[in-house]
Design a protein around this motif. Structure first.
Motif, PDB file in Angstrom:
ATOM      1  N   ASP A 228       0.861  -1.158   0.120  1.00  0.00           N
ATOM      2  CA  ASP A 228      -0.124  -0.050  -0.176  1.00  0.00           C
ATOM      3  C   ASP A 228       0.797   1.193   0.049  1.00  0.00           C
ATOM      4  OD1 ASP A 228      -2.742  -0.560  -0.125  1.00  0.00           O
ATOM      5  OD2 ASP A 228      -2.484  -1.470   1.896  1.00  0.00           O
ATOM      6  N   ALA A 229       0.411   2.299  -0.810  1.00  0.00           N
ATOM      7  CA  ALA A 229       1.372   3.482  -0.923  1.00  0.00           C
ATOM      8  C   ALA A 229       0.505   4.579  -0.946  1.00  0.00           C
ATOM      9  CB  ALA A 229       2.207   3.226  -2.046  1.00  0.00           C
ATOM     10  N   GLY A 230      -0.790   4.675  -0.245  1.00  0.00           N
ATOM     11  CA  GLY A 230      -1.639   5.794  -0.259  1.00  0.00           C
ATOM     12  C   GLY A 230      -2.843   5.460  -1.078  1.00  0.00           C
ATOM     13  N   HIS A 231      -3.789   6.323  -1.001  1.00  0.00           N
ATOM     14  CA  HIS A 231      -5.016   6.289  -1.807  1.00  0.00           C
ATOM     15  C   HIS A 231      -5.331   7.778  -2.300  1.00  0.00           C
ATOM     16  CE1 HIS A 231      -5.310   2.470   0.270  1.00  0.00           C
ATOM     17  NE2 HIS A 231      -6.237   1.822  -0.568  1.00  0.00           N
ATOM     18  N   LEU A 232      -6.063   7.520  -3.281  1.00  0.00           N
ATOM     19  CA  LEU A 232      -6.555   8.909  -3.814  1.00  0.00           C
ATOM     20  C   LEU A 232      -7.853   8.632  -4.434  1.00  0.00           C
ATOM     21  CD1 LEU A 232      -5.141   9.475  -7.509  1.00  0.00           C
ATOM     22  CD2 LEU A 232      -4.339   7.432  -6.137  1.00  0.00           C
ATOM     23  N   THR A 233      -8.843   9.519  -4.792  1.00  0.00           N
ATOM     24  CA  THR A 233     -10.443   9.426  -5.328  1.00  0.00           C
ATOM     25  C   THR A 233     -10.140  10.176  -6.898  1.00  0.00           C
ATOM     26  OG1 THR A 233     -10.827   9.779  -2.879  1.00  0.00           O
ATOM     27  CG2 THR A 233     -12.557   9.884  -4.728  1.00  0.00           C
TER      28      THR A 233
ATOM     29  N   LYS B 101     -20.077   9.725 -10.126  1.00  0.00           N
ATOM     30  CA  LYS B 101     -19.426   8.496  -9.258  1.00  0.00           C
ATOM     31  C   LYS B 101     -17.904   9.077  -9.052  1.00  0.00           C
ATOM     32  CE  LYS B 101     -18.666   3.823  -9.004  1.00  0.00           C
ATOM     33  NZ  LYS B 101     -18.817   2.255  -9.825  1.00  0.00           N
ATOM     34  N   ARG B 102     -17.501   8.695  -7.752  1.00  0.00           N
ATOM     35  CA  ARG B 102     -16.051   9.087  -7.391  1.00  0.00           C
ATOM     36  C   ARG B 102     -15.721   7.879  -6.482  1.00  0.00           C
ATOM     37  NH1 ARG B 102     -14.046  14.182  -7.394  1.00  0.00           N
ATOM     38  NH2 ARG B 102     -13.024  13.873  -5.439  1.00  0.00           N
ATOM     39  N   THR B 103     -14.579   7.068  -6.849  1.00  0.00           N
ATOM     40  CA  THR B 103     -14.215   5.995  -6.214  1.00  0.00           C
ATOM     41  C   THR B 103     -12.542   6.269  -5.577  1.00  0.00           C
ATOM     42  OG1 THR B 103     -15.251   4.835  -7.818  1.00  0.00           O
ATOM     43  CG2 THR B 103     -13.487   3.518  -6.630  1.00  0.00           C
ATOM     44  N   THR B 104     -12.762   5.891  -4.309  1.00  0.00           N
ATOM     45  CA  THR B 104     -11.274   5.976  -3.674  1.00  0.00           C
ATOM     46  C   THR B 104     -10.458   4.772  -4.055  1.00  0.00           C
ATOM     47  OG1 THR B 104     -11.781   7.372  -1.877  1.00  0.00           O
ATOM     48  CG2 THR B 104      -9.884   6.039  -1.295  1.00  0.00           C
ATOM     49  N   VAL B 105      -9.325   5.005  -4.832  1.00  0.00           N
ATOM     50  CA  VAL B 105      -8.585   3.697  -5.060  1.00  0.00           C
ATOM     51  C   VAL B 105      -7.125   3.745  -4.635  1.00  0.00           C
ATOM     52  CG1 VAL B 105      -9.596   3.623  -7.336  1.00  0.00           C
ATOM     53  CG2 VAL B 105      -7.819   4.872  -7.139  1.00  0.00           C
ATOM     54  N   PRO B 106      -6.591   2.776  -4.580  1.00  0.00           N
ATOM     55  CA  PRO B 106      -4.996   2.526  -3.995  1.00  0.00           C
ATOM     56  C   PRO B 106      -4.180   3.145  -5.198  1.00  0.00           C
ATOM     57  CG  PRO B 106      -5.592   0.346  -4.764  1.00  0.00           C
ATOM     58  CD  PRO B 106      -6.579   1.209  -5.098  1.00  0.00           C
ATOM     59  N   SER B 107      -2.948   3.338  -4.668  1.00  0.00           N
ATOM     60  CA  SER B 107      -1.638   3.587  -5.572  1.00  0.00           C
ATOM     61  C   SER B 107      -0.685   2.838  -4.950  1.00  0.00           C
ATOM     62  CB  SER B 107      -1.132   5.301  -5.378  1.00  0.00           C
ATOM     63  OG  SER B 107      -0.281   5.517  -6.401  1.00  0.00           O
ATOM     64  N   LEU B 108      -0.901   1.835  -5.862  1.00  0.00           N
ATOM     65  CA  LEU B 108       0.151   0.415  -5.570  1.00  0.00           C
ATOM     66  C   LEU B 108       1.558   0.686  -5.658  1.00  0.00           C
ATOM     67  CD1 LEU B 108      -2.342  -2.188  -6.759  1.00  0.00           C
ATOM     68  CD2 LEU B 108      -2.010  -1.498  -4.329  1.00  0.00           C
ATOM     69  N   SER B 109       2.542   0.059  -4.987  1.00  0.00           N
ATOM     70  CA  SER B 109       3.789  -0.070  -5.137  1.00  0.00           C
ATOM     71  C   SER B 109       4.083  -1.641  -4.977  1.00  0.00           C
ATOM     72  CB  SER B 109       4.746   0.636  -3.830  1.00  0.00           C
ATOM     73  OG  SER B 109       5.983   0.312  -4.056  1.00  0.00           O
TER      74      SER B 109
ATOM     75  N   ARG C 196      -8.878  15.489  -6.104  1.00  0.00           N
ATOM     76  CA  ARG C 196      -9.030  13.874  -6.156  1.00  0.00           C
ATOM     77  C   ARG C 196      -9.055  13.816  -4.499  1.00  0.00           C
ATOM     78  NH1 ARG C 196      -8.957  14.975 -10.630  1.00  0.00           N
ATOM     79  NH2 ARG C 196      -7.536  14.299 -12.253  1.00  0.00           N
ATOM     80  N   GLN C 197      -9.509  14.234  -3.857  1.00  0.00           N
ATOM     81  CA  GLN C 197      -9.791  14.031  -2.370  1.00  0.00           C
ATOM     82  C   GLN C 197     -11.105  13.078  -2.400  1.00  0.00           C
ATOM     83  OE1 GLN C 197      -8.088  14.942   0.177  1.00  0.00           O
ATOM     84  NE2 GLN C 197      -6.797  16.486  -0.869  1.00  0.00           N
ATOM     85  N   PRO C 198     -11.209  12.372  -1.379  1.00  0.00           N
ATOM     86  CA  PRO C 198     -10.073  12.307  -0.072  1.00  0.00           C
ATOM     87  C   PRO C 198      -8.845  11.597  -0.554  1.00  0.00           C
ATOM     88  CG  PRO C 198     -11.757  10.710   0.328  1.00  0.00           C
ATOM     89  CD  PRO C 198     -12.277  11.498  -0.958  1.00  0.00           C
ATOM     90  N   VAL C 199      -7.734  12.009  -0.291  1.00  0.00           N
ATOM     91  CA  VAL C 199      -6.424  11.394  -0.407  1.00  0.00           C
ATOM     92  C   VAL C 199      -5.917  11.114   1.046  1.00  0.00           C
ATOM     93  CG1 VAL C 199      -4.032  11.822  -1.111  1.00  0.00           C
ATOM     94  CG2 VAL C 199      -5.898  12.830  -2.329  1.00  0.00           C
ATOM     95  N   ILE C 200      -5.477   9.565   0.799  1.00  0.00           N
ATOM     96  CA  ILE C 200      -5.060   8.954   2.252  1.00  0.00           C
ATOM     97  C   ILE C 200      -3.748   8.902   2.025  1.00  0.00           C
ATOM     98  CG2 ILE C 200      -5.427   6.842   3.425  1.00  0.00           C
ATOM     99  CD1 ILE C 200      -8.307   6.574   2.358  1.00  0.00           C
ATOM    100  N   VAL C 201      -2.955   9.387   2.741  1.00  0.00           N
ATOM    101  CA  VAL C 201      -1.365   9.167   2.925  1.00  0.00           C
ATOM    102  C   VAL C 201      -0.854   8.036   3.535  1.00  0.00           C
ATOM    103  CG1 VAL C 201      -1.257  11.474   2.226  1.00  0.00           C
ATOM    104  CG2 VAL C 201      -1.263  10.815   4.568  1.00  0.00           C
TER     105      VAL C 201
END
Length: 372
Positions: A58-63, A77-85, A125-130
């Motif tokens: 896991d390397a954070g999430h963005l919407t 529609k807005r979807t919160t998705v991972p930014s994978l490493s 792109r919120q919510p952004v999860i760091v």
């Protein structure tokens, strides 16, 4: 006719073969050629004796607003998705420990370290999860590997949600596609101005750009490659032999590079999304491969063919997509689809793109210290 392009070059054209044939004969020939292509791809892919292990991080999430990414979208529609490493460990014969490489670093944990223009973009792109970011995920998965143990960091490209916090990996050498350092410093035209990038993002004395790819870039004004420093080249010598790096056609791809020289990790030039964008094809077992697709698409339905790439107003009287060159991005997707379709049993290929939330939910057991 090179193997990689036989489909895209309309190989069934009777004129191409310089002969005449009935419809039934053409169909019979098509079936035979398709069989031989699948056989050859499978044979080539099974030939490497060296494999790697891959663990997701896991390397954070963005919407993401769906309307900016896929056709026929729900406009609300807005979807919160991972930014994978991904942590890739390569153990060559005779080595006492594996070479440890990260592919992409995701989102920065400190939003304030983005430029003002980047922060304005992130606000959409919120919510952004760091948390957890790449560093935290690596440390939480095992006490045996720390950020200082990472030898190499390869970035699929340098958009804000993939570059993470490079300073966390002070011992690593960074690998990027050709033109990346120029892009970071100067941007690329009105839609990608320099203030959307951090020009000091990567350590110059520890960064190596891959060789340029002839004719694979998008547009004649694409960013130019920056020659790696001698000190940077010396740093990777224990792990990689940059002197042998050459782009070659392989499988359905026009430009591939054998990273370790043993077929275990193949870099795929994947133009369209951003200059310097690359993917990785990794052999994880005999006849089993993982294709790390970065931002070849932002929704797996596009790769599956169920959705198309969305177009939207560019603010200058025209249309744009999330790709710097939509046509090139579509061509890259076609080559990935052709490759996956060509891999029949016993060869198995899994494709993972950077923002696939459904894949993340299904595969939590394969995150570090688990493996793909």
């Amino acid at each position: 006719m090179p193997l990689y392009s036989y489909k895209s070059q309309q190989y069934l054209s009777v004129a191409w073969w310089g002969c005449s044939a009935s419809s039934d004969e053409t169909k019979s020939f098509e079936a035979k050629l398709d069989f031989h292509f699948h056989f050859l791809v499978s044979s080539i892919m099974e030939s490497s004796p060296v494999t790697v292990t891959i663990s997701a991080l896991d390397a954070g999430h963005l919407t993401l607003p769906e309307r900016l990414f896929v056709t026929d979208a729900d406009s609300e529609k807005r979807t919160t998705v991972p930014s994978l490493s991904f942590l890739i460990q390569h153990c060559a014969p005779g080595k006492t420990r594996p070479t440890r490489m990260l592919f992409d670093l995701g989102v920065k944990r400190d939003i304030e370290r983005y430029t003002p223009s980047q922060q304005a973009h992130i606000a959409e792109r919120q919510p952004v999860i760091v948390s957890p970011d790449c560093r935290e995920s690596l440390l939480s998965g095992s006490a045996t590997i720390t950020p200082k143990d990472i030898d190499l960091v390869m970035l699929s490209h340098v958009h804000w949600d993939h570059v993470g916090t490079p300073s966390d990996f002070s011992s690593a050498t960074f690998l990027v596609g050709a033109g990346t350092l120029d892009l970071l410093k100067n941007g690329d035209g009105p839609l990608y101005p320099a203030d959307l990038f951090n020009d000091d993002e990567l350590p110059s004395d520890r960064t190596i750009e891959l060789p340029p790819v002839s004719l694979s870039g998008v547009g004649s004004g694409r960013p130019q490659r920056t020659r790696p420093s001698d000190s940077a080249l010396a740093r990777i010598a224990p792990y990689l032999d940059a002197d042998i790096w050459t782009w070659r056609p392989r499988f359905t791809f026009s430009s591939t590079l054998d990273l370790f020289g043993d077929g275990s990790v193949t870099v795929i030039d994947t133009p369209g999304h951003l200059h310097g964008h690359v993917n990785l094809l990794c052999q994880v077992a005999n006849s089993k491969y993982v294709y790390l697709g970065g931002d070849c698409c932002h929704d797996p339905r596009i790769l599956a063919g169920d959705k198309g790439i969305a177009m939207y107003p560019d603010g200058r009287g025209g249309l744009r997509s999330v790709h710097v060159d939509t046509g090139a991005a579509a061509t890259s997707l076609d080559r990935i689809r052709d490759f996956v379709e060509s891999c029949q049993r016993p060869v198995e290929t899994e494709v993972v793109v950077a923002h696939d939330g459904a894949w993340r939910e299904r595969n939590k057991h394969r995150f570090w210290p688990g493996k793909l």
